[in-house]
Design a protein around this motif. Structure first.
Motif, short mmCIF file in Angstrom:
data_model
loop_
_atom_site.label_atom_id
_atom_site.label_comp_id
_atom_site.label_asym_id
_atom_site.label_seq_id
_atom_site.Cartn_x
_atom_site.Cartn_y
_atom_site.Cartn_z
N LYS A 1 37.88 41.71 36.38
CA LYS A 1 37.05 42.33 37.04
C LYS A 1 36.33 41.55 37.12
CE LYS A 1 39.84 46.64 35.12
NZ LYS A 1 39.39 47.70 35.40
N LYS A 2 35.65 42.04 38.12
CA LYS A 2 33.88 41.48 38.31
C LYS A 2 32.85 42.26 37.04
CE LYS A 2 30.16 41.11 41.63
NZ LYS A 2 29.92 41.92 42.86
N SER A 3 32.72 43.29 36.50
CA SER A 3 32.47 43.69 36.12
C SER A 3 32.33 43.30 34.51
CB SER A 3 32.82 45.12 35.43
OG SER A 3 34.25 45.59 34.92
N ASP A 4 33.55 41.88 34.20
CA ASP A 4 34.05 41.89 33.72
C ASP A 4 33.33 40.28 33.08
OD1 ASP A 4 36.11 42.88 32.42
OD2 ASP A 4 37.39 42.51 32.87
N LEU A 5 32.96 39.45 34.29
CA LEU A 5 32.02 38.00 34.97
C LEU A 5 30.32 38.84 34.50
CD1 LEU A 5 34.21 37.78 37.80
CD2 LEU A 5 34.77 36.94 35.55
N GLY B 1 45.79 40.85 35.90
CA GLY B 1 45.42 42.36 36.34
C GLY B 1 44.82 42.41 37.09
N TYR B 2 43.80 42.98 37.78
CA TYR B 2 42.78 43.08 38.69
C TYR B 2 42.39 42.26 39.53
CZ TYR B 2 43.49 47.80 37.90
OH TYR B 2 44.20 49.50 37.61
N GLY B 3 42.93 40.25 38.62
CA GLY B 3 42.34 39.83 39.30
C GLY B 3 42.00 39.05 40.72
N LYS B 4 43.39 39.59 41.23
CA LYS B 4 44.35 38.64 43.12
C LYS B 4 43.09 39.76 43.62
CE LYS B 4 47.74 36.67 42.04
NZ LYS B 4 49.43 36.55 41.41
N LYS B 5 42.84 41.01 43.38
CA LYS B 5 41.75 41.78 43.86
C LYS B 5 40.40 41.05 44.23
CE LYS B 5 45.40 45.92 43.63
NZ LYS B 5 45.37 47.17 42.69
N VAL B 6 40.34 41.07 43.08
CA VAL B 6 38.47 40.90 43.09
C VAL B 6 38.10 39.22 43.76
CG1 VAL B 6 37.49 42.41 41.67
CG2 VAL B 6 38.00 40.71 40.87
N GLU B 7 39.18 38.33 43.70
CA GLU B 7 38.63 36.98 44.15
C GLU B 7 38.35 36.59 45.22
OE1 GLU B 7 41.96 32.46 44.45
OE2 GLU B 7 42.36 34.64 44.85
N LYS B 8 38.12 37.47 46.38
CA LYS B 8 37.52 36.59 47.17
C LYS B 8 36.09 36.67 47.52
CE LYS B 8 40.84 34.94 50.12
NZ LYS B 8 41.63 33.50 49.58
N GLU B 9 35.83 38.20 46.62
CA GLU B 9 34.12 38.69 46.10
C GLU B 9 33.88 37.29 45.59
OE1 GLU B 9 32.61 43.24 44.44
OE2 GLU B 9 34.94 42.82 44.58
N VAL B 10 34.44 37.58 44.91
CA VAL B 10 33.54 35.91 43.53
C VAL B 10 33.65 35.17 43.93
CG1 VAL B 10 33.81 38.79 42.20
CG2 VAL B 10 34.95 36.41 41.65
N GLU B 11 34.48 34.84 44.50
CA GLU B 11 35.18 33.11 44.44
C GLU B 11 33.75 32.05 44.53
OE1 GLU B 11 38.27 32.53 48.15
OE2 GLU B 11 36.72 33.07 48.75
N SER B 12 32.80 32.38 45.42
CA SER B 12 32.12 31.58 45.12
C SER B 12 30.88 31.32 44.67
CB SER B 12 30.93 31.68 46.71
OG SER B 12 30.49 33.24 45.90
N GLU B 13 31.01 32.89 43.51
CA GLU B 13 30.03 32.59 42.34
C GLU B 13 30.23 32.29 40.77
OE1 GLU B 13 26.95 35.87 40.60
OE2 GLU B 13 28.19 36.56 42.57
N GLY C 1 44.70 43.67 31.98
CA GLY C 1 44.56 42.73 32.23
C GLY C 1 44.50 41.41 32.23
N THR C 2 43.58 41.23 30.98
CA THR C 2 43.13 39.30 30.52
C THR C 2 44.58 39.38 29.76
OG1 THR C 2 41.08 39.92 31.35
CG2 THR C 2 41.92 38.43 29.69
#
Length: 181
Positions: free
Chosen positions: A134-138, A154-166, A11-12
């Motif tokens: 993925k969030k686990s990568d970050l 990869g899965y980045g668009k699916k987790v974007e909203k969840e991690v965008e502030s961090e 995915g990367t």
């Protein structure tokens, strides 16, 4: 001390395909070669860190994975891109073959693979990054003291909203270059 970019693989670097383990199914993600070349021009070196629970699940062997990673490294070498090392976690905490079914320090978001690379290659943590989809990568990057960047492949668009502030967010590896140059 070395400046390194730790890269998730699926995915990367390559297009996400469920339990990828054959070279003939491998395809580079968009702008991977261009992005890695640009990042190399900034003095960065590269280490791959990848969770591979397909091994634990019995879908493929460690040898299958090593063969695929070796082919990927050879192909990147053709573009004058070197990978210092490919670390992988073959474990899963709940599923799979008994020898691989365990909680471990290497499965992301745990930082084991990154910490091993940091120690072995004398890496400058303050000037290095973890890039993944993925969030686990970050979180693995954060847990190792690195700055982490989400990439929207990869899965980045699916987790974007969840991690965008961090975390910082980039479209692809070429966009990562533009973010950190």
């Amino acid at each position: 001390m070395r400046k390194v970019i730790f890269l998730d693989r699926d995915g990367t670097i390559n297009i996400e395909k469920s339990y990828l383990h054959k070279w003939e199914d491998f395809e580079f993600e968009i702008n991977v070669i261009e992005g890695l070349k640009a990042l190399k021009s900034l003095g960065y070196e590269f280490i791959v860190v990848t969770n591979q629970s397909g091994i634990a699940r019995g879908y493929y062997t460690e040898e299958d994975l090593k063969t695929l990673n070796s082919e990927m490294v050879k192909k990147l070498n053709e573009y004058d891109i070197d990978i210092l090392e490919c670390y992988y976690c073959p474990h899963h905490p709940e599923k799979g073959l008994e020898e691989y079914k365990k909680s471990c320090d290497c499965r992301k978001p745990n930082p084991g693979m990154l910490l091993e690379g940091i120690k072995k290659y004398n890496i400058d943590v303050k000037n290095s990054f973890m890039i993944g989809d993925k969030k686990s990568d970050l979180e693995a990057g954060k847990n190792a003291g690195l700055k982490s960047i989400l990439i929207l492949t990869g899965y980045g668009k699916k987790v974007e909203k969840e991690v965008e502030s961090e975390y910082l967010i980039a479209q692809d590896l070429l966009d990562v270059y533009k973010l950190i140059k």
